[in-house]
Motif scaffolding. Structure first.
Motif, PDB file in Angstrom:
ATOM      1  N   PHE A   1       0.822  -1.205   0.000  1.00 40.79           N
ATOM      2  CA  PHE A   1       0.000   0.000   0.000  1.00 40.79           C
ATOM      3  C   PHE A   1       0.861   1.261   0.000  1.00 40.79           C
ATOM      4  N   SER A   2       0.690   2.163   0.964  1.00 39.21           N
ATOM      5  CA  SER A   2       1.271   3.498   0.828  1.00 39.21           C
ATOM      6  C   SER A   2       2.768   3.587   1.077  1.00 39.21           C
ATOM      7  N   VAL A   3       3.416   2.510   1.476  1.00 42.30           N
ATOM      8  CA  VAL A   3       4.887   2.518   1.446  1.00 42.30           C
ATOM      9  C   VAL A   3       5.348   2.768   0.015  1.00 42.30           C
ATOM     10  N   THR A   4       4.494   2.404  -0.954  1.00 35.60           N
ATOM     11  CA  THR A   4       4.783   2.688  -2.366  1.00 35.60           C
ATOM     12  C   THR A   4       5.040   4.170  -2.598  1.00 35.60           C
ATOM     13  N   LYS A   5       4.369   5.034  -1.846  1.00 37.76           N
ATOM     14  CA  LYS A   5       4.539   6.477  -2.040  1.00 37.76           C
ATOM     15  C   LYS A   5       5.984   6.907  -1.832  1.00 37.76           C
ATOM     16  N   THR A   6       6.712   6.221  -0.951  1.00 34.03           N
ATOM     17  CA  THR A   6       8.111   6.606  -0.722  1.00 34.03           C
ATOM     18  C   THR A   6       8.966   6.273  -1.940  1.00 34.03           C
ATOM     19  N   MET A   7       8.593   5.243  -2.683  1.00 34.37           N
ATOM     20  CA  MET A   7       9.305   4.898  -3.919  1.00 34.37           C
ATOM     21  C   MET A   7       8.999   5.921  -5.007  1.00 34.37           C
ATOM     22  N   THR A   8       7.746   6.331  -5.079  1.00 34.94           N
ATOM     23  CA  THR A   8       7.339   7.353  -6.043  1.00 34.94           C
ATOM     24  C   THR A   8       8.033   8.676  -5.733  1.00 34.94           C
ATOM     25  N   ALA A   9       8.107   9.022  -4.447  1.00 30.78           N
ATOM     26  CA  ALA A   9       8.794  10.257  -4.054  1.00 30.78           C
ATOM     27  C   ALA A   9      10.267  10.209  -4.450  1.00 30.78           C
ATOM     28  N   LEU A  10      10.896   9.057  -4.282  1.00 32.40           N
ATOM     29  CA  LEU A  10      12.308   8.919  -4.672  1.00 32.40           C
ATOM     30  C   LEU A  10      12.498   9.151  -6.160  1.00 32.40           C
ATOM     31  N   CYS A  11      11.554   8.674  -6.971  1.00 33.55           N
ATOM     32  CA  CYS A  11      11.639   8.913  -8.412  1.00 33.55           C
ATOM     33  C   CYS A  11      11.652  10.413  -8.696  1.00 33.55           C
ATOM     34  N   ALA A  12      10.765  11.142  -8.024  1.00 32.97           N
ATOM     35  CA  ALA A  12      10.730  12.599  -8.200  1.00 32.97           C
ATOM     36  C   ALA A  12      12.030  13.239  -7.732  1.00 32.97           C
ATOM     37  N   LEU A  13      12.560  12.776  -6.608  1.00 36.72           N
ATOM     38  CA  LEU A  13      13.802  13.350  -6.084  1.00 36.72           C
ATOM     39  C   LEU A  13      14.989  13.094  -7.011  1.00 36.72           C
ATOM     40  N   LEU A  14      14.995  11.959  -7.700  1.00 36.30           N
ATOM     41  CA  LEU A  14      16.047  11.713  -8.692  1.00 36.30           C
ATOM     42  C   LEU A  14      16.006  12.774  -9.786  1.00 36.30           C
TER      43      LEU A  14
ATOM     44  N   ARG B   1      18.766  15.764 -10.760  1.00 32.48           N
ATOM     45  CA  ARG B   1      19.321  15.909 -12.105  1.00 32.48           C
ATOM     46  C   ARG B   1      18.980  17.251 -12.742  1.00 32.48           C
ATOM     47  N   GLY B   2      18.257  18.094 -12.011  1.00 34.10           N
ATOM     48  CA  GLY B   2      17.896  19.401 -12.545  1.00 34.10           C
ATOM     49  C   GLY B   2      16.751  19.367 -13.535  1.00 34.10           C
ATOM     50  N   GLU B   3      16.044  18.253 -13.599  1.00 38.52           N
ATOM     51  CA  GLU B   3      14.946  18.115 -14.560  1.00 38.52           C
ATOM     52  C   GLU B   3      13.584  18.452 -13.956  1.00 38.52           C
ATOM     53  N   LEU B   4      13.513  18.535 -12.640  1.00 39.56           N
ATOM     54  CA  LEU B   4      12.270  18.848 -11.941  1.00 39.56           C
ATOM     55  C   LEU B   4      12.590  19.846 -10.835  1.00 39.56           C
ATOM     56  N   ASP B   5      11.810  20.928 -10.778  1.00 37.66           N
ATOM     57  CA  ASP B   5      12.017  21.980  -9.784  1.00 37.66           C
ATOM     58  C   ASP B   5      10.819  21.986  -8.840  1.00 37.66           C
TER      59      ASP B   5
ATOM     60  N   LEU C   1      24.792   4.426  -2.364  1.00 41.57           N
ATOM     61  CA  LEU C   1      24.561   3.030  -2.022  1.00 41.57           C
ATOM     62  C   LEU C   1      25.165   2.142  -3.092  1.00 41.57           C
ATOM     63  N   GLY C   2      25.794   1.058  -2.657  1.00 34.49           N
ATOM     64  CA  GLY C   2      26.375   0.120  -3.604  1.00 34.49           C
ATOM     65  C   GLY C   2      27.454   0.746  -4.470  1.00 34.49           C
ATOM     66  N   GLY C   3      28.182   1.704  -3.895  1.00 31.77           N
ATOM     67  CA  GLY C   3      29.258   2.338  -4.641  1.00 31.77           C
ATOM     68  C   GLY C   3      28.795   3.363  -5.660  1.00 31.77           C
ATOM     69  N   ARG C   4      27.512   3.704  -5.636  1.00 29.48           N
ATOM     70  CA  ARG C   4      26.984   4.670  -6.607  1.00 29.48           C
ATOM     71  C   ARG C   4      26.233   5.770  -5.875  1.00 29.48           C
ATOM     72  N   ARG C   5      26.439   7.013  -6.319  1.00 30.29           N
ATOM     73  CA  ARG C   5      25.686   8.120  -5.734  1.00 30.29           C
ATOM     74  C   ARG C   5      24.402   8.330  -6.527  1.00 30.29           C
ATOM     75  N   PHE C   6      23.286   8.272  -5.836  1.00 29.21           N
ATOM     76  CA  PHE C   6      21.976   8.479  -6.450  1.00 29.21           C
ATOM     77  C   PHE C   6      21.466   9.899  -6.224  1.00 29.21           C
ATOM     78  N   LEU C   7      21.690  10.428  -5.008  1.00 30.14           N
ATOM     79  CA  LEU C   7      21.199  11.751  -4.645  1.00 30.14           C
ATOM     80  C   LEU C   7      22.294  12.527  -3.930  1.00 30.14           C
ATOM     81  N   SER C   8      22.340  13.823  -4.177  1.00 31.29           N
ATOM     82  CA  SER C   8      23.295  14.665  -3.459  1.00 31.29           C
ATOM     83  C   SER C   8      22.775  14.956  -2.060  1.00 31.29           C
TER      84      SER C   8
END
Length: 382
Positions: free
Chosen positions: A67-80, A84-88, A277-284
């Motif tokens: 259920f709504s734990v999914t919202k945290t995954m959706t929020a992460l997509c927006a934060l990515l 990247r400067g594609e969403l303000d 995470l895992g040797g890769r930076r996803f978010l600043s």
């Protein structure tokens, strides 16, 4: 002798004991619990049964609708996309999605969608649950509506349509659906078994949800024009629908993500781990700090519970949720009891998923007991 499977570092044995107690008492049917520190699991447990008849053991790779734990995954997509400067966050939604400006919504900003303050917390009636499976068509309907309260003045939990709103921004910017973007950019690179839109090839791994026993209450006695009624009944969610292939396959970024505690913790720990995470930076670090920009703190118009929202996540509110630790913590919960908590001060992520649903929309007594045991342990260990 432990009744749960998996592993647990010795210092977290007390958490495992609480988990096992709930199986022994029959409070849990099937469930999984995972805690990571610095992005690595220190506890990864599962137990019980994936079905109400108790014929299918809950396995290491059992999935469940969270259920709504999914919202945290959706929020992460927006934060990515923000990173990247594609969403303000402070731009108008209509900059990316021009049709959204209709009916008095021209000034609604991206941050309002991510913090449940947009005024668009559901669909105008009539609408049926099946109508939201076509996410583009359902988003187009939202674009034509007028807000139900003045945007930015209060939160009104976007219970079922959060993923349609954010997902349409993702689609407009990237050309990819929310589920595809999540799989490509987060679940795939992280090796996380979490899905927004779950294909039939996974069907034999999905646990059956047991709906909570709800009190007999006549919804028709309430104000049918209230934000609460309009949000929670437009459309009405029947737990029995979650077993259908059509529900599972739809990319409903608010409420139909399928995963387990391990995969929830894996993806979300990139927040607690400072964006890397895992040797890769996803978010600043700067993007992660945006989560803590408080957008609302007070009585939520849709749930009638005092809530505090940042960008994409709930923030601690001790008087309402005493078991959520204070500090740089962001979290959210799913209907029936599933939960994820990211504690950036301690670099810990807590995730819990289950199939016997509790009555609350946010959290449960079982979850509270696991949270308390976990953070009591952390306080002693560190």
């Amino acid at each position: 002798m432990s009744t749960s499977s998996g592993f647990c570092r010795d210092e977290f044995a007390g958490v495992r004991a609480v988990f096992d107690e709930h199986f022994a008492s029959g409070a849990e049917l099937g469930a999984a619990l995972c805690v990571t520190v610095d992005g690595d699991p220190v506890l990864d447990l599962w137990g019980g049964y994936a079905d109400p008849a108790q014929t299918i053991p809950w396995a290491a790779d059992t999935l469940v609708n969270v259920f709504s734990v999914t919202k945290t995954m959706t929020a992460l997509c927006a934060l990515l996309l923000v990173d990247r400067g594609e969403l303000d966050l402070d731009r108008r939604v209509a900059h990316y999605w021009p049709e959204f400006a209709a009916n008095g919504k021209a000034d609604i900003e991206v941050r309002h969608l991510l913090s449940h303050t947009s005024g668009v917390s559901g669909w105008d009636k009539p609408i049926e649950l099946a109508d939201i499976y076509d996410t583009e068509a359902a988003a187009a309907r939202l674009a034509t509506q007028a807000p139900w309260w003045e945007p930015g003045t209060a939160s009104g939990y976007h219970a079922i349509n959060y993923g349609h709103l954010i997902g349409e921004l993702v689609r407009r910017i990237t050309g990819r659906s929310l589920g595809r973007f999540f799989a490509d950019e987060l679940a795939g690179p992280l090796g996380a078994d979490f899905h927004i839109g779950t294909g039939p090839e996974h069907a034999d791994r999905i646990a059956t949800l047991v709906a909570p026993e709800l009190p007999d209450f006549d919804l028709s006695a309430l104000d049918q024009d209230s934000v609460l009624i309009k949000t929670l009944t437009s459309p009405w969610l029947e737990v029995s629908e979650t077993v259908t292939p059509a529900w599972r396959a739809a990319e409903i970024g608010a409420i139909n993500g399928h995963g387990n505690a391990r995969s929830v913790a894996r993806v979300q720990s990139l927040i607690a781990n400072g964006g890397e995470l895992g040797g890769r930076r996803f978010l600043s670090p700067a993007t992660i700090e945006l989560i803590f920009r408080e957008q609302a703190d007070g009585l939520d118009l849709a749930l009638l519970v005092p809530l505090r929202f940042g960008i994409g996540y709930g923030l601690p509110r001790p008087s309402t949720f005493p078991h959520i630790p204070q500090g740089r913590v962001c979290w959210w919960a799913g209907y029936g009891g599933s939960m994820v908590v990211n504690d950036l001060d301690r670099r810990i992520t807590f995730a819990y998923t289950m199939n016997r649903m509790a009555t609350g929309l946010i959290g449960s007594d079982r979850c509270d007991s696991y949270l308390a045991a976990t953070f009591d342990t952390v306080g002693q260990v560190r």
